[in-house]
Scaffold this motif. Structure first.
Motif, mmCIF file in Angstrom:
data_model
loop_
_atom_site.group_PDB
_atom_site.id
_atom_site.type_symbol
_atom_site.label_atom_id
_atom_site.label_comp_id
_atom_site.label_asym_id
_atom_site.label_seq_id
_atom_site.Cartn_x
_atom_site.Cartn_y
_atom_site.Cartn_z
ATOM 1 N N LEU A 249 0.825 -1.212 0.000
ATOM 2 C CA LEU A 249 0.000 0.000 0.000
ATOM 3 C C LEU A 249 0.856 1.257 0.000
ATOM 4 C CD1 LEU A 249 -2.862 -1.007 2.460
ATOM 5 C CD2 LEU A 249 -2.590 -1.506 0.017
ATOM 6 N N HIS A 250 2.126 1.125 0.378
ATOM 7 C CA HIS A 250 2.985 2.316 0.346
ATOM 8 C C HIS A 250 3.602 2.537 -1.033
ATOM 9 C CE1 HIS A 250 6.314 -0.497 2.072
ATOM 10 N NE2 HIS A 250 6.365 -0.512 0.761
ATOM 11 N N LYS A 251 3.154 1.757 -2.011
ATOM 12 C CA LYS A 251 3.539 2.040 -3.394
ATOM 13 C C LYS A 251 2.359 2.757 -4.062
ATOM 14 C CE LYS A 251 7.259 -1.307 -4.080
ATOM 15 N NZ LYS A 251 7.423 -1.971 -2.785
ATOM 16 N N TYR A 252 1.614 2.048 -4.899
ATOM 17 C CA TYR A 252 0.611 2.759 -5.696
ATOM 18 C C TYR A 252 -0.725 2.987 -4.996
ATOM 19 C CZ TYR A 252 3.811 2.895 -9.548
ATOM 20 O OH TYR A 252 4.895 3.182 -10.340
ATOM 21 N N ALA A 253 -0.852 2.555 -3.745
ATOM 22 C CA ALA A 253 -1.983 3.054 -2.954
ATOM 23 C C ALA A 253 -1.620 4.395 -2.335
ATOM 24 C CB ALA A 253 -2.375 2.054 -1.870
ATOM 25 N N TYR A 254 -0.340 4.775 -2.488
ATOM 26 C CA TYR A 254 0.174 6.091 -2.092
ATOM 27 C C TYR A 254 0.072 6.363 -0.593
ATOM 28 C CZ TYR A 254 0.427 7.038 -7.102
ATOM 29 O OH TYR A 254 0.736 6.981 -8.433
ATOM 30 N N ALA A 255 0.111 5.295 0.207
ATOM 31 C CA ALA A 255 0.184 5.464 1.658
ATOM 32 C C ALA A 255 1.637 5.704 2.060
ATOM 33 C CB ALA A 255 -0.344 4.214 2.351
ATOM 34 N N PRO A 256 1.870 6.323 3.212
ATOM 35 C CA PRO A 256 3.253 6.506 3.668
ATOM 36 C C PRO A 256 3.913 5.154 3.960
ATOM 37 C CG PRO A 256 1.760 7.963 4.857
ATOM 38 C CD PRO A 256 0.914 6.991 4.100
ATOM 39 N N LYS A 257 5.243 5.156 4.015
ATOM 40 C CA LYS A 257 5.992 3.936 4.364
ATOM 41 C C LYS A 257 5.641 3.535 5.797
ATOM 42 C CE LYS A 257 8.436 4.380 0.551
ATOM 43 N NZ LYS A 257 8.229 3.574 -0.623
ATOM 44 N N GLY A 258 5.600 2.281 6.199
ATOM 45 C CA GLY A 258 5.642 1.134 5.381
ATOM 46 C C GLY A 258 4.433 0.260 5.698
ATOM 47 N N VAL A 259 3.648 -0.004 4.685
ATOM 48 C CA VAL A 259 2.427 -0.800 4.812
ATOM 49 C C VAL A 259 2.276 -1.700 3.588
ATOM 50 C CG1 VAL A 259 -0.054 -0.788 5.271
ATOM 51 C CG2 VAL A 259 1.326 1.150 5.987
ATOM 52 N N SER A 260 2.199 -2.992 3.843
ATOM 53 C CA SER A 260 1.944 -3.968 2.797
ATOM 54 C C SER A 260 0.857 -4.905 3.300
ATOM 55 C CB SER A 260 3.233 -4.746 2.490
ATOM 56 O OG SER A 260 3.029 -5.767 1.526
ATOM 57 N N VAL A 261 0.236 -5.635 2.389
ATOM 58 C CA VAL A 261 -0.775 -6.618 2.757
ATOM 59 C C VAL A 261 -0.397 -7.958 2.136
ATOM 60 C CG1 VAL A 261 -3.206 -7.298 2.546
ATOM 61 C CG2 VAL A 261 -2.615 -4.907 2.962
ATOM 62 N N LEU A 262 -0.419 -9.002 2.957
ATOM 63 C CA LEU A 262 -0.232 -10.371 2.480
ATOM 64 C C LEU A 262 -1.571 -11.091 2.584
ATOM 65 C CD1 LEU A 262 1.403 -12.831 1.575
ATOM 66 C CD2 LEU A 262 2.033 -13.192 3.981
ATOM 67 N N LEU A 263 -2.060 -11.562 1.448
ATOM 68 C CA LEU A 263 -3.354 -12.240 1.370
ATOM 69 C C LEU A 263 -3.158 -13.729 1.113
ATOM 70 C CD1 LEU A 263 -5.095 -9.704 -1.060
ATOM 71 C CD2 LEU A 263 -5.449 -9.841 1.427
ATOM 72 N N HIS A 264 -4.015 -14.552 1.742
ATOM 73 C CA HIS A 264 -4.061 -15.992 1.473
ATOM 74 C C HIS A 264 -5.473 -16.354 1.034
ATOM 75 C CE1 HIS A 264 -0.114 -17.019 3.283
ATOM 76 N NE2 HIS A 264 -0.379 -16.017 4.111
#
Length: 491
Positions: A249-264
């Motif tokens: 999300l801190h890439k093209y969702a344009y949120a500040p560093k650092g937030v990612s989502v891991l989905l299963h």
């Protein structure tokens, strides 16, 4: 009056808030610009007025909230679940889809997401003494990091030098009885091309192996580009056999560093990702991610960003970015001696040089001197050296300026000629082993390249030329030593 504050982080006497902020601003003056559309790596700027202020305010509201215990801080749990739901819905999961039971976790970034994907796959197979993962060489280096940390063997698959994608037959051939995970990229970071995810997932499923799609870079932009009519191939949970997906999300969702989502795809697949421990007298520990204590600041900032921009905002930003990519690609095509390494199909423009008299590393330095900060990529396994541009919405207003700057920088690089290192230095780089490096030899190499304590030199062409001449293992050791020279304590 004597200044007892000093310049270190821990002065004898405390310093005023205003002075501390002034000091930070002075330090920041040496950084690459994070806004303005001239930095083509590391940061993601949408160019949306007021978004920074909103994210900062949301961050401050939850900065001291601790994600260690969701029962103590239900606000953070609610925001995490909302972010996971948004990512799942965007990537083909959720109610009414072929993947209705998708679950996920919020992590600190793409590397943590990938490490956890590997951990979940490894720990799901406790019967294997030597688990392995199959990863195209174009897969992110974080998979190698995960393999190293988790003691999992890495089986690399080559990519075609023209398509820059792995052959599905090669992926299938690399799968062994000990394989616990097969990886595909959507897109690969280096070149911005989407792997044949559907075919890779099919061969993984046929072998009874999990398939992770690394969409850290493109997961939040490819769906919008598809809605805009781009021919984006299938890559998400709509593809049978895809068991997990990561998206930053801190890439093209344009949120500040650092937030990612891991989905299963379901909770059973996610379960081995968790770590729980009760065999001690303290609190019972259960962590869905690597960290125990986690600040709620980044998660709240991401939540505020998504809520504020909404689907219409992301669709608009994707359209702006798409047009910027097309303009930058045209600028590359217009310069004699340069060619696109791949036709852009996401948000990356990657180019190389066909002219032997045009040194790409010198070109990168010339662009930097003109205020354009790009990312050089070394030659690897038959793939030429290249220049990577990560394109964001903020680049769009700068596209018209980039073409003339690229032409001017190319002419200057041609006039300067390729970097010429002493023959004995090149011979040394080609023959040394990592074990043969001594502190004196490292110091001598660093001094000759202008490296040492303090910031890196403005021009890095000589450093990159030396690194390119070195075999991969020596290259890695040199990088460690050179960065180590920069990271020294201040007293």
């Amino acid at each position: 009056m004597t200044d007892t504050a000093g310049t270190g982080a821990l002065p004898v006497e405390g310093v005023s808030a205003a002075r501390v902020l002034d000091e930070i601003r002075a330090l920041r003056a040496a950084d690459r610009p994070t806004h303005g559309g001239r930095l083509f790596a590391y940061v993601y700027d949408p160019g949306v007025a007021g978004l920074d202020e909103l994210a900062q305010a949301a961050y401050a509201e939850s900065a001291h909230v601790n994600g260690l215990d969701p029962t103590a801080f239900p606000s953070l749990l609610a925001m995490e679940n909302a972010l996971v739901g948004a990512a799942a819905r965007l990537l083909g999961g959720g109610p009414g889809t072929s993947a209705p039971d998708v679950v996920g976790s919020v992590t600190s970034g793409g590397t943590e997401s990938l490490i956890l994907a590997v951990k979940a796959a490894r720990d799901a197979r406790p019967d294997l003494a030597e688990p392995r993962i199959v990863v195209p060489v174009s897969g992110h280096a974080a998979f190698a990091k995960a393999a190293h940390y988790l003691r999992v063997a890495l089986d690399p698959v080559p990519v075609d030098p023209v398509t820059l994608r792995p052959a599905v037959a090669d992926v299938a051939a690399a799968i062994r009885p000990e394989t616990v995970l097969v990886v595909a990229s959507a897109p690969s970071y280096a070149h911005g091309v989407v792997d044949p995810v559907a075919e890779i997932a099919a061969v993984a499923a046929a072998a009874g192996v999990r398939c992770h799609v690394d969409a850290c870079f493109g997961g939040w932009t490819l769906p919008w580009l598809r809605r805009l009519g781009a021919p984006v191939p299938p890559f998400d949970f709509a593809v049978p056999g895809v068991t997990s997906i990561s998206v930053d999300l801190h890439k093209y969702a344009y949120a500040p560093k650092g937030v990612s989502v891991l989905l299963h795809r379901d909770a059973g697949l996610r379960a081995p990702q968790f770590f729980a421990y009760a065999d001690w007298p303290g609190y019972t520990m259960v962590n869905p991610v690597i960290a125990s204590t986690r600040s709620g600041g980044p998660i709240a900032a991401a939540y505020a960003t998504l809520r504020h921009l909404g689907e219409d905002g992301y669709l608009r930003l994707a359209a702006v970015t798409r047009d910027a990519v097309a303009g930058l690609a045209d600028a590359v095509r217009a310069v004699d001696g340069l060619r696109l390494l791949a036709e852009p199909e996401s948000t990356v423009v990657c180019f190389t040089a066909d002219d032997p008299e045009l040194d790409l590393f010198v070109l990168v330095d010339e662009l930097t001197a003109r205020g354009w900060h790009t990312q050089p990529q070394l030659a690897y396994a038959g793939l030429p050296a290249s220049v990577h541009l990560t394109v964001t919405a903020a680049v769009a207003p700068r596209v018209a300026e980039f073409g003339p700057a690229l032409a001017e920088a190319t002419a200057a690089a041609r006039a300067a000629g390729p970097v010429v290192l002493p023959p004995e230095l090149l011979a040394l780089a080609g023959s040394l082993t990592p074990e043969a490096l001594t502190p004196d030899l490292i110091a001598g190499l660093a001094a000759g390249l202008g490296l040492g304590a303090g910031p890196a030199p403005d021009r890095m062409a000589a450093v990159n030329t030396l690194l390119q001449a070195a075999p991969v293992r020596l290259r890695e050791r040199l990088l460690v030593e050179f960065v180590g020279l920069l990271q020294r304590p201040t007293w």
